[in-house]
Scaffold this motif. Structure first.
Motif, PDB file in Angstrom:
ATOM      1  N   GLY A   1      -6.878  -9.246   1.418  1.00 46.10           N
ATOM      2  CA  GLY A   1      -7.586  -8.483   3.387  1.00 46.10           C
ATOM      3  C   GLY A   1      -6.109  -8.587   4.005  1.00 46.10           C
ATOM      4  O   GLY A   1      -5.211  -9.074   3.818  1.00 46.10           O
ATOM      5  N   VAL A   2      -6.481  -7.887   4.766  1.00 47.46           N
ATOM      6  CA  VAL A   2      -6.158  -7.968   6.478  1.00 47.46           C
ATOM      7  C   VAL A   2      -6.297  -8.799   7.389  1.00 47.46           C
ATOM      8  O   VAL A   2      -7.637  -8.845   7.738  1.00 47.46           O
ATOM      9  CB  VAL A   2      -5.705  -6.516   7.711  1.00 47.46           C
ATOM     10  CG1 VAL A   2      -5.304  -6.719   8.691  1.00 47.46           C
ATOM     11  CG2 VAL A   2      -5.496  -4.955   6.600  1.00 47.46           C
TER      12      VAL A   2
ATOM     13  N   ARG B   1      -2.849   0.156   9.567  1.00 46.30           N
ATOM     14  CA  ARG B   1      -3.717  -0.198   8.747  1.00 46.30           C
ATOM     15  C   ARG B   1      -4.654   0.418   7.556  1.00 46.30           C
ATOM     16  O   ARG B   1      -5.302   0.197   6.542  1.00 46.30           O
ATOM     17  CB  ARG B   1      -4.544  -1.488   9.153  1.00 46.30           C
ATOM     18  CG  ARG B   1      -5.755  -2.091   8.750  1.00 46.30           C
ATOM     19  CD  ARG B   1      -7.287  -2.561   9.402  1.00 46.30           C
ATOM     20  NE  ARG B   1      -7.453  -3.166   9.215  1.00 46.30           N
ATOM     21  CZ  ARG B   1      -7.985  -4.709   9.435  1.00 46.30           C
ATOM     22  NH1 ARG B   1      -8.374  -5.021  10.534  1.00 46.30           N
ATOM     23  NH2 ARG B   1      -8.779  -5.773   8.846  1.00 46.30           N
ATOM     24  N   THR B   2      -5.074   1.739   8.544  1.00 48.89           N
ATOM     25  CA  THR B   2      -5.977   2.193   7.720  1.00 48.89           C
ATOM     26  C   THR B   2      -5.398   3.425   6.388  1.00 48.89           C
ATOM     27  O   THR B   2      -6.049   3.929   5.364  1.00 48.89           O
ATOM     28  CB  THR B   2      -6.661   3.869   8.467  1.00 48.89           C
ATOM     29  OG1 THR B   2      -5.819   4.062   9.653  1.00 48.89           O
ATOM     30  CG2 THR B   2      -8.285   2.988   9.504  1.00 48.89           C
ATOM     31  N   GLU B   3      -4.123   3.321   6.162  1.00 47.35           N
ATOM     32  CA  GLU B   3      -2.889   3.844   5.134  1.00 47.35           C
ATOM     33  C   GLU B   3      -3.749   2.938   4.020  1.00 47.35           C
ATOM     34  O   GLU B   3      -3.435   3.807   3.048  1.00 47.35           O
ATOM     35  CB  GLU B   3      -1.805   4.599   5.944  1.00 47.35           C
ATOM     36  CG  GLU B   3      -1.523   4.533   6.678  1.00 47.35           C
ATOM     37  CD  GLU B   3      -0.022   5.515   7.086  1.00 47.35           C
ATOM     38  OE1 GLU B   3       0.369   5.175   7.736  1.00 47.35           O
ATOM     39  OE2 GLU B   3       0.475   6.638   6.117  1.00 47.35           O
ATOM     40  N   LEU B   4      -3.772   1.742   4.174  1.00 48.33           N
ATOM     41  CA  LEU B   4      -3.718   1.148   3.452  1.00 48.33           C
ATOM     42  C   LEU B   4      -5.114   1.273   2.287  1.00 48.33           C
ATOM     43  O   LEU B   4      -4.712   1.461   1.594  1.00 48.33           O
ATOM     44  CB  LEU B   4      -3.514  -0.653   3.496  1.00 48.33           C
ATOM     45  CG  LEU B   4      -2.548  -1.189   4.671  1.00 48.33           C
ATOM     46  CD1 LEU B   4      -3.083  -2.429   5.056  1.00 48.33           C
ATOM     47  CD2 LEU B   4      -1.561  -0.969   3.658  1.00 48.33           C
ATOM     48  N   TYR B   5      -5.935   1.993   3.027  1.00 51.54           N
ATOM     49  CA  TYR B   5      -7.591   2.165   2.648  1.00 51.54           C
ATOM     50  C   TYR B   5      -7.611   3.789   2.223  1.00 51.54           C
ATOM     51  O   TYR B   5      -8.356   4.077   0.588  1.00 51.54           O
ATOM     52  CB  TYR B   5      -8.646   2.679   3.889  1.00 51.54           C
ATOM     53  CG  TYR B   5      -8.244   1.381   4.613  1.00 51.54           C
ATOM     54  CD1 TYR B   5      -8.609   0.186   3.917  1.00 51.54           C
ATOM     55  CD2 TYR B   5      -8.769   1.074   6.063  1.00 51.54           C
ATOM     56  CE1 TYR B   5      -8.480  -1.013   5.219  1.00 51.54           C
ATOM     57  CE2 TYR B   5      -9.113  -0.294   6.693  1.00 51.54           C
ATOM     58  CZ  TYR B   5      -8.641  -1.774   5.953  1.00 51.54           C
ATOM     59  OH  TYR B   5      -9.853  -2.174   6.567  1.00 51.54           O
ATOM     60  N   VAL B   6      -6.777   4.484   2.216  1.00 50.82           N
ATOM     61  CA  VAL B   6      -6.360   5.300   1.694  1.00 50.82           C
ATOM     62  C   VAL B   6      -4.771   6.427   0.678  1.00 50.82           C
ATOM     63  O   VAL B   6      -5.137   6.630   0.239  1.00 50.82           O
ATOM     64  CB  VAL B   6      -6.443   7.166   2.622  1.00 50.82           C
ATOM     65  CG1 VAL B   6      -7.549   7.006   3.993  1.00 50.82           C
ATOM     66  CG2 VAL B   6      -4.864   6.348   3.764  1.00 50.82           C
ATOM     67  N   ALA B   7      -4.305   4.879   0.365  1.00 50.89           N
ATOM     68  CA  ALA B   7      -3.401   4.949  -0.576  1.00 50.89           C
ATOM     69  C   ALA B   7      -3.679   5.534  -1.654  1.00 50.89           C
ATOM     70  O   ALA B   7      -5.072   4.856  -1.938  1.00 50.89           O
ATOM     71  CB  ALA B   7      -2.839   3.870   0.174  1.00 50.89           C
ATOM     72  N   ASP B   8      -2.501   5.628  -2.534  1.00 51.60           N
ATOM     73  CA  ASP B   8      -3.033   5.976  -4.104  1.00 51.60           C
ATOM     74  C   ASP B   8      -2.468   5.050  -4.997  1.00 51.60           C
ATOM     75  O   ASP B   8      -3.082   4.393  -5.815  1.00 51.60           O
ATOM     76  CB  ASP B   8      -1.987   7.027  -4.766  1.00 51.60           C
ATOM     77  CG  ASP B   8      -2.320   7.839  -3.805  1.00 51.60           C
ATOM     78  OD1 ASP B   8      -3.654   9.084  -3.844  1.00 51.60           O
ATOM     79  OD2 ASP B   8      -1.515   8.772  -3.361  1.00 51.60           O
TER      80      ASP B   8
ATOM     81  N   PRO C   1       0.974  -5.210  -8.063  1.00 49.98           N
ATOM     82  CA  PRO C   1       0.085  -3.733  -7.607  1.00 49.98           C
ATOM     83  C   PRO C   1      -1.092  -5.046  -6.796  1.00 49.98           C
ATOM     84  O   PRO C   1      -1.291  -5.853  -7.584  1.00 49.98           O
ATOM     85  CB  PRO C   1      -0.590  -3.893  -9.012  1.00 49.98           C
ATOM     86  CG  PRO C   1       0.925  -4.282 -10.673  1.00 49.98           C
ATOM     87  CD  PRO C   1       1.077  -6.136  -9.683  1.00 49.98           C
ATOM     88  N   ILE C   2      -1.188  -3.990  -5.862  1.00 45.88           N
ATOM     89  CA  ILE C   2      -2.688  -4.638  -5.281  1.00 45.88           C
ATOM     90  C   ILE C   2      -3.676  -3.618  -5.787  1.00 45.88           C
ATOM     91  O   ILE C   2      -3.679  -2.688  -5.922  1.00 45.88           O
ATOM     92  CB  ILE C   2      -2.031  -4.107  -3.413  1.00 45.88           C
ATOM     93  CG1 ILE C   2      -1.445  -4.470  -2.948  1.00 45.88           C
ATOM     94  CG2 ILE C   2      -3.158  -3.817  -3.164  1.00 45.88           C
ATOM     95  CD1 ILE C   2      -0.469  -4.732  -1.859  1.00 45.88           C
ATOM     96  N   ALA C   3      -5.212  -4.662  -5.707  1.00 46.52           N
ATOM     97  CA  ALA C   3      -6.337  -3.654  -6.643  1.00 46.52           C
ATOM     98  C   ALA C   3      -6.937  -3.139  -5.480  1.00 46.52           C
ATOM     99  O   ALA C   3      -7.610  -2.014  -5.200  1.00 46.52           O
ATOM    100  CB  ALA C   3      -7.207  -4.463  -7.639  1.00 46.52           C
ATOM    101  N   SER C   4      -6.918  -4.070  -3.855  1.00 46.56           N
ATOM    102  CA  SER C   4      -7.704  -3.465  -2.766  1.00 46.56           C
ATOM    103  C   SER C   4      -7.071  -4.029  -1.323  1.00 46.56           C
ATOM    104  O   SER C   4      -6.878  -5.537  -1.880  1.00 46.56           O
ATOM    105  CB  SER C   4      -9.154  -3.775  -3.046  1.00 46.56           C
ATOM    106  OG  SER C   4      -9.402  -5.607  -3.031  1.00 46.56           O
ATOM    107  N   VAL C   5      -8.360  -3.643  -1.088  1.00 46.43           N
ATOM    108  CA  VAL C   5      -7.288  -4.343   0.537  1.00 46.43           C
ATOM    109  C   VAL C   5      -8.319  -4.406   1.386  1.00 46.43           C
ATOM    110  O   VAL C   5      -9.312  -3.113   1.029  1.00 46.43           O
ATOM    111  CB  VAL C   5      -6.417  -3.260   1.313  1.00 46.43           C
ATOM    112  CG1 VAL C   5      -6.319  -3.884   2.695  1.00 46.43           C
ATOM    113  CG2 VAL C   5      -5.464  -3.507   0.833  1.00 46.43           C
ATOM    114  N   ASP C   6      -9.489  -5.430   2.108  1.00 49.11           N
ATOM    115  CA  ASP C   6      -9.937  -5.357   2.759  1.00 49.11           C
ATOM    116  C   ASP C   6     -11.307  -4.530   2.655  1.00 49.11           C
ATOM    117  O   ASP C   6     -12.714  -4.495   2.677  1.00 49.11           O
ATOM    118  CB  ASP C   6     -10.620  -4.962   3.992  1.00 49.11           C
ATOM    119  CG  ASP C   6      -9.025  -5.702   4.698  1.00 49.11           C
ATOM    120  OD1 ASP C   6      -9.328  -6.628   4.745  1.00 49.11           O
ATOM    121  OD2 ASP C   6      -8.961  -4.305   6.066  1.00 49.11           O
TER     122      ASP C   6
END
Ligand code: PMP
Length: 303
Positions: A139-140, A240-247, A260-265
């Motif tokens: 989470g942020v 912050r929003t680049e985390l949501y649209v990252a591949d 690896p990161i599976a999800s953010v927020d």
């Protein structure tokens, strides 16, 4: 059961674990006058031999911290290296080793007291991150990252982890594996104990040096190795929003390794599973730290 540390090093001497001493009125405790390194020694799967990963770079960074903190008569890099390399076999580990090296003010005093400076090493077991295979759900944080003009994140000071604890405890209370932190400019800086990479359109992006990050040894390693593997790496600002649209995205650090990161927020990163680039880098990092490749032998110090 994991192996247990039997010995530690204090001021150059190997002593039984339980004989480690620091006075409650030492400046290390009263004003957190202490810098440290987290270092890993890996066991080779076939030979069982241990090597310490990027020891020189960790020793150089602690000396930078010692300088910025103005500690008097610190130990030399050679003394600290000897302490680390002597301690590991004394503890008879049967698995990878996590080393914590600390340089601290041992005496009582005031805000301007600079010594006497002591140092300690422990070598203990440390488990892998639970996200190593499945990916982390982050989470942020609503906390703001410390900054260079008040609590310089470039210094790996024990005191900085006061701020990291707030972030980690909030993340835990909110049901996340961990957190990412925005700096006072509102840009993504790093996690409470690891750096961040984001992958967009096949390019690796990581917050630049001036983003209130620790100048991470692993981050430097990943930048070099990814470039050697043919990827483009940019040190830049990340929204912050680049985390949501990252591949893809991943955390990296000596303790964290490459995770690896599976999800953010609660939004999936890519398809919510470890992606191909993060997985390839993770495998490469594992080979480099463990010495199952001959590449970059200069990064491994034999124990
Ligand atoms: N950022 C922070 C805040 C850390 O505590 C760590 C762990 N030392 C890192 C990044 C990763 O640094 P390194 O790769 O040098 O271990």
């Amino acid at each position: 059961m994991a192996w247990q540390a039997k010995f530690m090093v204090q001021n150059g001497r190997i002593i039984p674990w339980e004989d480690g001493r620091i006075h409650p009125h030492a400046l290390a405790i009263t004003y957190a006058a202490s810098v440290f390194e987290g270092i890993r020694a890996y066991r080779h799967p076939q030979t069982g031999a241990y090597s310490v990963f990027r020891l020189k770079e960790h020793l150089e960074r602690i000396m930078q911290g010692v300088k910025i903190m103005r500690f008097e008569n610190p130990p030399t890099m050679a003394e600290m290296e000897r302490g680390i390399l002597d301690l590991i076999p004394k503890n008879e580990p049967d698995d990878d080793v996590y080393i914590r090296l600390q340089v601290l003010v041992e005496g009582p005093g005031t805000q301007v007291t600079r010594g006497p400076t002591g140092w300690t090493v422990v070598a203990i077991p440390r488990e892998r991150s639970p996200g190593f295979s499945r990916g982390l759900n982050l989470g942020v944080s609503s906390w703001t990252r410390i900054s260079d003009n008040s609590m310089p994140p470039r210094v790996k000071a024990a005191a900085n982890y006061h701020a990291s604890r707030f972030v980690s405890m909030q993340a835990k209370a909110d049901g996340y594996d961990g957190a990412l932190i925005l700096n006072s400019q509102g840009k993504v800086s790093e996690g409470p104990g690891a750096c961040l990479f984001v992958i967009r359109d096949g390019r690796l992006l990581t917050p630049h040096r001036g983003s209130d990050i620790l100048e991470s040894v692993t981050r430097t390693t990943v930048i070099q190795v990814a470039r050697e593997m043919g990827y483009t790496v940019e040190e830049t600002t990340i929204d912050r929003t680049e985390l949501y649209v990252a591949d893809e995205a991943f955390m990296c650090g000596t303790g964290q390794e490459l995770v690896p990161i599976a999800s953010v927020d609660r939004l999936p990163v890519g398809d919510g599973k470890p992606g191909p680039i993060a997985s390839a880098l993770q495998a490469k990092y594992e080979a480099l730290v463990r010495g199952t490749t001959n590449e970059h032998a200069e990064w491994r110090t034999a124990v």
